[in-house]
Design a protein around this motif. Sequence first.
Motif, PDB file in Angstrom:
ATOM      1  N   GLY A  14       0.798  -1.428  -0.022  1.00 40.77           N
ATOM      2  CA  GLY A  14       0.031   0.074   0.154  1.00 40.77           C
ATOM      3  C   GLY A  14       0.837   1.135  -0.067  1.00 40.77           C
ATOM      4  O   GLY A  14       1.653   1.402  -0.934  1.00 40.77           O
ATOM      5  N   GLU A  15       0.439   2.190   0.954  1.00 45.61           N
ATOM      6  CA  GLU A  15       1.105   3.276   1.129  1.00 45.61           C
ATOM      7  C   GLU A  15       2.582   3.441   0.958  1.00 45.61           C
ATOM      8  O   GLU A  15       3.172   4.523   0.353  1.00 45.61           O
ATOM      9  CB  GLU A  15       0.607   4.143   2.481  1.00 45.61           C
ATOM     10  N   GLY A  16       3.436   2.523   1.783  1.00 47.60           N
ATOM     11  CA  GLY A  16       4.857   2.594   1.565  1.00 47.60           C
ATOM     12  C   GLY A  16       5.408   3.598   2.409  1.00 47.60           C
ATOM     13  O   GLY A  16       6.639   3.989   2.083  1.00 47.60           O
ATOM     14  N   SER A  17       4.926   4.174   3.451  1.00 46.23           N
ATOM     15  CA  SER A  17       5.517   5.094   4.429  1.00 46.23           C
ATOM     16  C   SER A  17       6.891   4.374   4.952  1.00 46.23           C
ATOM     17  O   SER A  17       7.704   5.208   5.297  1.00 46.23           O
ATOM     18  CB  SER A  17       4.482   5.907   5.248  1.00 46.23           C
ATOM     19  N   ASN A  18       6.850   3.255   5.335  1.00 49.86           N
ATOM     20  CA  ASN A  18       7.941   2.640   6.011  1.00 49.86           C
ATOM     21  C   ASN A  18       8.839   2.191   4.904  1.00 49.86           C
ATOM     22  O   ASN A  18      10.130   2.290   5.173  1.00 49.86           O
ATOM     23  CB  ASN A  18       7.312   1.066   6.654  1.00 49.86           C
ATOM     24  N   LEU A  19       8.533   2.029   3.804  1.00 50.86           N
ATOM     25  CA  LEU A  19       9.446   2.012   2.368  1.00 50.86           C
ATOM     26  C   LEU A  19      10.177   3.138   2.445  1.00 50.86           C
ATOM     27  O   LEU A  19      11.324   3.158   2.293  1.00 50.86           O
ATOM     28  CB  LEU A  19       8.805   1.458   1.270  1.00 50.86           C
ATOM     29  N   ALA A  91       7.291  -4.740   4.560  1.00 49.90           N
ATOM     30  CA  ALA A  91       6.941  -3.563   5.156  1.00 49.90           C
ATOM     31  C   ALA A  91       5.504  -3.181   4.718  1.00 49.90           C
ATOM     32  O   ALA A  91       5.010  -2.419   3.806  1.00 49.90           O
ATOM     33  CB  ALA A  91       7.781  -2.328   4.624  1.00 49.90           C
ATOM     34  N   GLY A  92       4.694  -3.729   5.479  1.00 49.06           N
ATOM     35  CA  GLY A  92       2.746  -3.434   5.230  1.00 49.06           C
ATOM     36  C   GLY A  92       2.752  -4.354   4.029  1.00 49.06           C
ATOM     37  O   GLY A  92       1.717  -4.025   3.148  1.00 49.06           O
ATOM     38  N   MET A  94       0.532  -7.109   2.903  1.00 48.33           N
ATOM     39  CA  MET A  94      -0.814  -7.854   3.389  1.00 48.33           C
ATOM     40  C   MET A  94      -0.984  -9.354   2.867  1.00 48.33           C
ATOM     41  O   MET A  94      -2.094  -9.466   2.557  1.00 48.33           O
ATOM     42  CB  MET A  94      -1.725  -6.679   3.281  1.00 48.33           C
ATOM     43  N   LEU A 112       7.070  -6.382   9.981  1.00 53.53           N
ATOM     44  CA  LEU A 112       6.737  -5.067  10.655  1.00 53.53           C
ATOM     45  C   LEU A 112       5.377  -5.284  11.026  1.00 53.53           C
ATOM     46  O   LEU A 112       4.425  -5.600  10.014  1.00 53.53           O
ATOM     47  CB  LEU A 112       6.966  -3.795   9.925  1.00 53.53           C
ATOM     48  N   HIS A 113       4.866  -5.333  12.205  1.00 59.44           N
ATOM     49  CA  HIS A 113       3.473  -5.528  12.858  1.00 59.44           C
ATOM     50  C   HIS A 113       3.094  -4.476  13.783  1.00 59.44           C
ATOM     51  O   HIS A 113       4.037  -4.005  14.594  1.00 59.44           O
ATOM     52  CB  HIS A 113       3.537  -6.940  13.409  1.00 59.44           C
ATOM     53  N   PRO A 114       2.014  -3.963  13.555  1.00 55.49           N
ATOM     54  CA  PRO A 114       1.385  -2.681  14.307  1.00 55.49           C
ATOM     55  C   PRO A 114       1.068  -3.339  15.902  1.00 55.49           C
ATOM     56  O   PRO A 114      -0.224  -2.871  15.837  1.00 55.49           O
ATOM     57  CB  PRO A 114       0.399  -1.775  13.530  1.00 55.49           C
ATOM     58  N   HIS A 175       2.624   4.501  13.371  1.00 55.69           N
ATOM     59  CA  HIS A 175       3.251   4.686  12.271  1.00 55.69           C
ATOM     60  C   HIS A 175       4.618   5.385  12.351  1.00 55.69           C
ATOM     61  O   HIS A 175       5.782   5.219  11.885  1.00 55.69           O
ATOM     62  CB  HIS A 175       2.502   5.484  11.169  1.00 55.69           C
ATOM     63  N   GLU A 178       7.112   3.034  13.818  1.00 53.03           N
ATOM     64  CA  GLU A 178       7.524   2.090  12.814  1.00 53.03           C
ATOM     65  C   GLU A 178       8.900   2.661  12.162  1.00 53.03           C
ATOM     66  O   GLU A 178       9.585   1.809  11.552  1.00 53.03           O
ATOM     67  CB  GLU A 178       6.406   1.889  11.884  1.00 53.03           C
TER      68      GLU A 178
HETATM   69  C1  GRF Z   1       2.151  -0.539   9.058  1.00 52.04           C
HETATM   70  O1  GRF Z   1       1.209  -0.023   9.850  1.00 52.04           O
HETATM   71  C2  GRF Z   1       2.234  -1.970   9.054  1.00 52.04           C
HETATM   72  O2  GRF Z   1       2.545  -2.127  10.513  1.00 52.04           O
HETATM   73  C3  GRF Z   1       1.271  -2.791   8.716  1.00 52.04           C
HETATM   74  O3  GRF Z   1       0.749  -2.091   7.463  1.00 52.04           O
HETATM   75  C4  GRF Z   1       0.949  -0.769   7.620  1.00 52.04           C
HETATM   76  C5  GRF Z   1       1.966  -0.166   6.398  1.00 52.04           C
HETATM   77  O4  GRF Z   1       2.006   1.190   6.285  1.00 52.04           O
HETATM   78  N1  GRF Z   1       1.592  -4.065   8.548  1.00 52.04           N
HETATM   79  P1  GRF Z   1       3.159   1.699   5.117  1.00 52.04           P
HETATM   80  O5  GRF Z   1       2.372   1.102   3.786  1.00 52.04           O
HETATM   81  O6  GRF Z   1       4.420   1.389   5.268  1.00 52.04           O
HETATM   82  O7  GRF Z   1       2.687   3.292   5.098  1.00 52.04           O
END
Ligand code: GRF
Length: 221
Positions: A14-19, A91-92, A94, A112-114, A175, A178
């Motif tokens: 998805g969004e990829g903010s962790n990426l 990283a997110g 799913m 990574l798990h929230p 987030h 993370e």
């Molecule tokens: C994060 O909260 C991660 O823990 C969860 O999905 C989200 C991904 O966020 N599994 P992003 O795509 O990195 O913004």
Amino acid sequence: MSRPDTRVAVLISGEGSNLQALIDAARTGQLGARIVTVVSNRGAARGLERARAAGIEALHLGAVRGQERADYDAALAALLAPREPDLVVLAGFMRILGPRFVEIYRGRMLNLHPSLLPNYPGLDTHRRVLEAADEWHGATVHFVTDELDGGPAVIQYRLPVSGGDTADSLAQRVHRGEHLILPRAVSWFAAGRLRLAGGSVMLDGRALDAPVSVDEEGALK
Ligand code: GRF
């Protein structure tokens, strides 16, 4: 010993903010690793754009309707193999990865798990934390094993839940944390400081009896 040539594959949905946090850390030299590919199971994932904008290969591998999990996993493994990742970072991402895929990257795959694992594996963690009226919430980076969200934890971000928190506010606060802990764990792995030995997380040659804990100020405990 530092190995700046550590090759990282990042899987997203998805969004990829962790990426983005990983890309930024790589750019400033804090990651000590190179992101060689980004793969999403969703074509519309914004994270793919983030990867492209950073000059990183960005691939979409969608599941075909009715496809067996093992067949998707095999296709993913075939996609990754020639890219020779030393580390795979979820990283997110799913999708659940089956035992064969997990075996290929045993000790070389972080998720990574929230939530503060072992609390709340699975989905909808923020709502579940509120329903349980927990005082603490957070996020965990762990090595991936066959057990969903169950592998040995490396580092956790901990935040106190406040009376005014909603699922959305918790998601935002989690987030932020993370984005601190994921690059840190990857940098430890790249520097050869972090590994999985049997079922134990080894950091700097010592088995952790609990994950490293990070608070809202970013301080390590
Ligand atoms: C994060 O909260 C991660 O823990 C969860 O999905 C989200 C991904 O966020 N599994 P992003 O795509 O990195 O913004």
